[in-house]
Write a protein that holds these residues in place. Structure first.
Motif, PDB file in Angstrom:
ATOM      1  N   THR A 114      -2.171  -2.080 -31.610  1.00  0.00           N
ATOM      2  CA  THR A 114      -3.233  -1.150 -31.983  1.00  0.00           C
ATOM      3  C   THR A 114      -4.548  -1.741 -31.518  1.00  0.00           C
ATOM      4  O   THR A 114      -4.910  -2.855 -31.915  1.00  0.00           O
TER       5      THR A 114
ATOM      6  N   THR B  62      -1.050   1.555 -22.108  1.00  0.00           N
ATOM      7  CA  THR B  62       0.054   2.391 -22.566  1.00  0.00           C
ATOM      8  C   THR B  62       1.264   1.539 -22.910  1.00  0.00           C
ATOM      9  O   THR B  62       1.913   1.743 -23.939  1.00  0.00           O
ATOM     10  N   GLY B  63       1.549   0.559 -22.043  1.00  0.00           N
ATOM     11  CA  GLY B  63       2.679  -0.331 -22.290  1.00  0.00           C
ATOM     12  C   GLY B  63       2.505  -1.143 -23.563  1.00  0.00           C
ATOM     13  O   GLY B  63       3.452  -1.319 -24.336  1.00  0.00           O
TER      14      GLY B  63
ATOM     15  N   ARG C 202       0.559  -0.349 -26.150  1.00  0.00           N
ATOM     16  CA  ARG C 202       0.653   0.576 -27.295  1.00  0.00           C
ATOM     17  C   ARG C 202       2.114   0.908 -27.596  1.00  0.00           C
ATOM     18  O   ARG C 202       2.497   1.023 -28.755  1.00  0.00           O
ATOM     19  N   GLY C 203       2.910   1.055 -26.561  1.00  0.00           N
ATOM     20  CA  GLY C 203       4.333   1.325 -26.733  1.00  0.00           C
ATOM     21  C   GLY C 203       5.066   0.204 -27.441  1.00  0.00           C
ATOM     22  O   GLY C 203       6.131   0.407 -28.015  1.00  0.00           O
ATOM     23  N   ARG C 204       4.494  -0.984 -27.402  1.00  0.00           N
ATOM     24  CA  ARG C 204       5.092  -2.140 -28.088  1.00  0.00           C
ATOM     25  C   ARG C 204       4.471  -2.382 -29.456  1.00  0.00           C
ATOM     26  O   ARG C 204       4.674  -3.425 -30.062  1.00  0.00           O
ATOM     27  N   GLY C 205       3.645  -1.414 -29.909  1.00  0.00           N
ATOM     28  CA  GLY C 205       3.092  -1.506 -31.260  1.00  0.00           C
ATOM     29  C   GLY C 205       1.703  -2.087 -31.376  1.00  0.00           C
ATOM     30  O   GLY C 205       1.209  -2.286 -32.486  1.00  0.00           O
TER      31      GLY C 205
END
Length: 52
Positions: free
Chosen positions: A10, A2-3, A5-8
């Protein structure tokens, strides 16, 4: 994840015989793994042992 993904980040999705990801994660034989590309296009893997 999650962390990341939160930073972009993929995560790659794969569907091959013996290797299939679900929501970016492959599981099997006591391991979890996920793959993503860095800024240079290299594919990197993060993995975790699970179970015993």
């Amino acid at each position: 994840m999650t962390g990341l993904r939160g930073r972009g980040i993929t995560f790659e999705e794969y569907d091959f015989p013996g290797l299939r990801t679900v929501n970016g994660v492959a599981e099997g034989e006591g391991m979890r793994a996920a793959w993503f590309k860095d800024s240079e296009g290299n594919i990197l893997c993060v993995s975790q042992r699970v179970g015993a």
